[in-house]
Design an enzyme around this catalytic site. Sequence first.
Site, PDB file in Angstrom:
ATOM      1  CG  HIS A 285      -1.888   1.077   1.322  1.00 10.87           C
ATOM      2  ND1 HIS A 285      -3.226   0.897   1.036  1.00 10.87           N
ATOM      3  CD2 HIS A 285      -1.755   2.388   1.646  1.00 10.87           C
ATOM      4  CE1 HIS A 285      -3.873   2.034   1.188  1.00 10.87           C
ATOM      5  NE2 HIS A 285      -2.994   2.960   1.556  1.00 10.87           N
ATOM      6  CG  HIS A 328       0.188   5.335   9.641  1.00 12.65           C
ATOM      7  ND1 HIS A 328      -1.064   4.857   9.380  1.00 12.65           N
ATOM      8  CD2 HIS A 328       0.138   6.669   9.387  1.00 12.65           C
ATOM      9  CE1 HIS A 328      -1.851   5.838   8.980  1.00 12.65           C
ATOM     10  NE2 HIS A 328      -1.142   6.953   8.980  1.00 12.65           N
ATOM     11  CD  GLU A 334      -2.433  10.829   8.922  1.00  9.64           C
ATOM     12  OE1 GLU A 334      -3.498  10.169   8.897  1.00  9.64           O
ATOM     13  OE2 GLU A 334      -1.321  10.310   8.784  1.00  9.64           O
ATOM     14  CE1 TYR A 343      -9.559   6.288   4.113  1.00  8.10           C
ATOM     15  CE2 TYR A 343      -9.666   5.775   6.449  1.00  8.10           C
ATOM     16  CZ  TYR A 343      -8.923   6.062   5.320  1.00  8.10           C
ATOM     17  OH  TYR A 343      -7.559   6.127   5.396  1.00  8.10           O
ATOM     18  CG  HIS A 358      -5.879   9.697  13.663  1.00  2.89           C
ATOM     19  ND1 HIS A 358      -6.592   9.532  12.500  1.00  2.89           N
ATOM     20  CD2 HIS A 358      -6.526   8.985  14.619  1.00  2.89           C
ATOM     21  CE1 HIS A 358      -7.624   8.734  12.721  1.00  2.89           C
ATOM     22  NE2 HIS A 358      -7.608   8.396  14.008  1.00  2.89           N
ATOM     23  CG  HIS A 364      -3.922   6.918  12.725  1.00  4.70           C
ATOM     24  ND1 HIS A 364      -2.777   7.593  13.071  1.00  4.70           N
ATOM     25  CD2 HIS A 364      -4.132   7.208  11.411  1.00  4.70           C
ATOM     26  CE1 HIS A 364      -2.311   8.260  12.037  1.00  4.70           C
ATOM     27  NE2 HIS A 364      -3.107   8.032  11.003  1.00  4.70           N
TER      28      HIS A 364
END
Length: 427
Positions: A285, A328, A334, A343, A358, A364
């Site tokens: 990803h 991460h 963010e 989502y 976050h 998260h």
Amino acid sequence: MTDLHYLTGFGNQHSCEAVPGALPIGRNSPQRAPHGLYAELLSGSAFTAPRADNQRTWMYRRRPSVVVGGYAPLAHAHWKSGAAEGDCASPDPLRWGPTPLQGDGDFVDGLRSYAVNGEVGIQGMAALAYVAHRSMGRRALVNADAEMLLVPQQGRLLVTTELGRLEVAPGSIALLPRGLAFKVDPLDVPARGYVCENHGAALRLPELGPIGSNGLANPRDFEAPVAWFETEEGAYEIVKRYGGKLWRATQAHSPFNVVAWHGNLAPYRYDTARFMTINTVSFDHPDPSIFTVLTSPSDTPGWANVDFVIFPPRWMVAEDTFRPPWYHRNVMSEFMGLVLGQYDAKPEGFKPGGASLHNSHVPHGPDTEAFDKASGAELTPHKLDQTLAFMFETRWPLKPTSWALKGAPLETTYASCWQGLKDEFKA
């Protein structure tokens, strides 16, 4: 609205006139401007900024902006800017349900700051929600502290600016330069969405680097309005954001009286469906930076004052890969919102019209449901469709406001979405 017309190209040198002959030829400020108009310059950068970074627009208007009454303070309980107006930056992940649609105010009345950082007019940003139930009428807003990025979530907007009008629907965005007068009227009531108030360097297209000359947001897909002026007579209330506070004054004429203009400092709208998504065609990803639409750089290369990132419909084809975002702890902070659909990292808990925060190095990632589903999914190509999420990403921690912590629909049990992740280690 069928009488709206647009010029294309982000940052281009545009020129247009609502009345033939209103635009001077060969000089910016002739001794007498055509048709008895006044020449007025709006600068978006210092006069001596490098040519590639210099932003300015010449306007030819029926009356100059100096014709306005004195300003007096205007109270607004929920529009906050700058780190000093936020609570302590939280080490907890925060999430809010959809902003309630109750109320009867206009766009300005319905602004609510979620989180703030930086210093007003110099650096940083603020993330806001808006709910608009009625037109601004004979009222205009000038934000002298920041440019404003509007992200509609529900209901179309008619954005009237000094340089012309833009119709903006959910799925599109509007970028309004610092210092430009505008008003926002909902074409569908109530209208709801998000705002990024950018106090730093002006938002621009990101560099493409190894991607090459094509990809992400194409400059030609950004649309600026053509010259238009209001003919209805009567007084206007001018609301100005200045020094982190609101002020109001009254003038006897419309601020939307620009008959012609030329320059490269303009409001824009952009349809996110035109974003050329870059994604993996092998494995893993990729970093979310490949979804950056616009960026406001800071004095540290690569550490943006604020990035505007979208997560649009796209094909997922990565092999032997956990396809949703990984867990991460990001050095950047963010703030996320959801325009429509689901989502993929939070299929049920994150709702359209809601938001999450976050902060820097707050862990998260996918909730338990998303992790379990993605870990066992058959890895055939499939398309994430009917979805649009976005992120305001900033180098400084965002401080939630008192409204975000006490008045907004804060989900106090948000962190429980990860409690089902068990120790599955097998020696």
